[in-house]
Design an enzyme around this catalytic site. Structure first.
Site, PDB file in Angstrom:
ATOM      1  CE1 TYR A 125      -0.298  29.139 -10.558  1.00  0.00           C
ATOM      2  CE2 TYR A 125       0.933  29.022 -12.614  1.00  0.00           C
ATOM      3  CZ  TYR A 125       0.318  28.392 -11.543  1.00  0.00           C
ATOM      4  OH  TYR A 125       0.312  27.037 -11.469  1.00  0.00           O
ATOM      5  CD  GLU A 143       1.546  30.098  -6.757  1.00  0.00           C
ATOM      6  OE1 GLU A 143       2.227  30.715  -7.600  1.00  0.00           O
ATOM      7  OE2 GLU A 143       1.751  28.927  -6.425  1.00  0.00           O
ATOM      8  CG  ASP A 202     -20.974  23.120   4.614  1.00  0.00           C
ATOM      9  OD1 ASP A 202     -21.472  23.854   3.732  1.00  0.00           O
ATOM     10  OD2 ASP A 202     -20.394  22.054   4.362  1.00  0.00           O
ATOM     11  CB  THR A 219     -20.432  25.319  -2.523  1.00  0.00           C
ATOM     12  OG1 THR A 219     -21.779  24.973  -2.205  1.00  0.00           O
ATOM     13  CG2 THR A 219     -19.480  24.308  -1.913  1.00  0.00           C
ATOM     14  CE  LYS A 223     -23.948  21.863  -2.845  1.00  0.00           C
ATOM     15  NZ  LYS A 223     -22.549  22.212  -2.516  1.00  0.00           N
ATOM     16  NE  ARG A 268     -19.277  21.745  -9.748  1.00  0.00           N
ATOM     17  CZ  ARG A 268     -20.567  21.395  -9.653  1.00  0.00           C
ATOM     18  NH1 ARG A 268     -21.452  21.806 -10.538  1.00  0.00           N
ATOM     19  NH2 ARG A 268     -20.964  20.633  -8.672  1.00  0.00           N
TER      20      ARG A 268
END
Ligand code: DSN
Length: 397
Positions: free
Chosen positions: A48, A50, A198, A224, A227, A233
């Protein structure tokens, strides 16, 4: 592979077999390296973290801090960005939450966001009604010139100046050509909007130097990573450090919108895999790959045209080719084309075309692209054969 869970192992093996046995022409898919998969499946998944590097809510961050900072630095290096100007957030879990975070940070609720509608090649999160981005904000559509099937920048400017969107987002899932980022900047300045690009589909091509870079014009860039960048991903958000709302930089506002606004602990194994990808992409071999993606796509489009198919806008300068298979009733609908091709081992997706007269579930065309098969080493001669096979299947020969 030798897993205890034989049921899942079998599904993974079956999917591996499926992926190996088909020709993949989905322009938003690709094949990652073993190193990317190793990082993605690594023990960073147990942690974790955060917060952001050196400002976390849990102890034990010695290596996560180093990893996330390295990933940010590699992202700036790949796109040739100065640390003084560009902040990088590598925590978005994927493209949709990344776009949502930018809206939350920069756009008052109910205000207008200008973007390409889905039917003109945009994305759901460009404030399409069915997405949360279109429910909380209002889409001002970027209009295409239906003769050229390209963005009508004159109309875009008129609409923007009249309607005053707070944010203009440009980018695509199905627009085959180059976006004129300079013109988009002029339009954003003329109406006082932020400009966000984008670049999810074409980011790899930007990194390879075969598609224009948006960084000299945009306030925010989102991509992203799975691609044309050929990574896991995930998504990356770049924002200009010098742009402010009140006394806060937009980078700080976007960071806060990602965490704690939208997300909890970042997926550190995903960030490790993105870092691997960023290094792989910063190489002559990747540049060569992106050149080949364009060459292969152009050959595929021109051979299909030669065989009588209508290609939207008459060709491609990106990773996307849109084929009007329906041709006003002279051909076959996109849904049928997709199904017939799948039976023949070619995977693609049905897609709307500019000025679509049918429905998104049963549209007039299909969307093709060369990134995945180029990763597998295919060249122009292979894509000529693929075009001929598509032609035969669609004509039922
Ligand atoms: N679903 C992606 C695509 O295929 O273009 C966009 O998010």
């Amino acid at each position: 592979m030798n897993m205890q869970d034989k049921q899942i192992e079998k599904l993974i093996k079956n999917e591996e077999k499926r992926q190996k046995s088909i020709i993949n022409l989905i322009p938003s898919e690709n094949y990652v390296s073993k190193d990317v998969l190793t990082a993605l499946g690594s023990i960073f998944d147990n942690k974790y973290a955060e917060g952001y590097p050196y400002a976390r809510y849990y102890g034990g961050q010695r290596y996560t801090d180093e990893l996330e900072t390295l990933c940010q630095d590699r992202a700036r290096k790949l796109f040739k960005l100065k640390k003084d100007f560009w902040h990088v957030n590598v925590q978005p879990l994927s493209g949709s939450p990344a776009n949502l975070a930018v809206y939350l940070a920069l756009v008052p609720k109910g205000a207008k966001v200008m973007g390409l509608p889905l039917s003109s090649g945009g994305h759901l999160t460009h404030a399409q009604k069915v997405s949360i981005t279109g429910k909380v904000w209002e889409q001002l559509p970027i209009v295409l010139d239906l003769k050229t099937e390209l963005i009508d920048y004159k109309k875009m400017k008129e609409d923007a100046v009249r309607e005053k969107p707070v944010l203009i987002i440009v980018g695509f899932t199905a627009y085959p050509r180059i976006i004129d980022f300079k013109k988009c900047r002029e339009i954003a300045d003329a109406c006082g909007a932020y400009l966000m690009v984008d670049m999810s589909h074409f980011a790899g091509l930007v990194a390879g130097g075969v598609y224009p870079t948006p960084f000299q014009y945009a306030d925010v860039v989102m991509t992203t990573t799975h691609k044309t960048l050929r990574g896991p991903r995930s998504a990356i958000l770049f924002s200009r450090k010098d742009k402010k709302i009140g006394d806060k930089s937009i980078s700080t506002l976007i960071d806060k919108a990602i965490f704690p606004g939208l997300q909890g602990g970042p997926h550190m194994s995903q960030i490790a895999a993105v870092a691997v990808m960023l290094k792989e992409d910063d190489s002559p071999a990747f540049k060569k790959y992106t050149k080949q993606v364009l060459k292969n796509g152009k050959v595929l489009a021109s051979e299909l045209m030669r065989l009588g198919w209508r290609i939207v806008s008459g060709g491609t300068d990106s990773n996307v080719i849109l084929v009007d298979t329906w041709m006003n009733g002279k051909g076959i609908v996109g849904k049928e084309a997709e199904a017939k091709l799948e039976k023949a081992g070619i995977i693609c997706n049905k897609n709307t075309i500019p000025g679509e007269t049918r429905s998104p579930f049963d549209p007039s065309g299909i969307r093709l692209g060369a990134p995945a098969e180029t990763t597998r080493g295919k060249k122009e001669k292979d894509f000529i054969l693929i075009a001929r096979k598509i032609d035969k299947v669609l004509k039922g020969k």
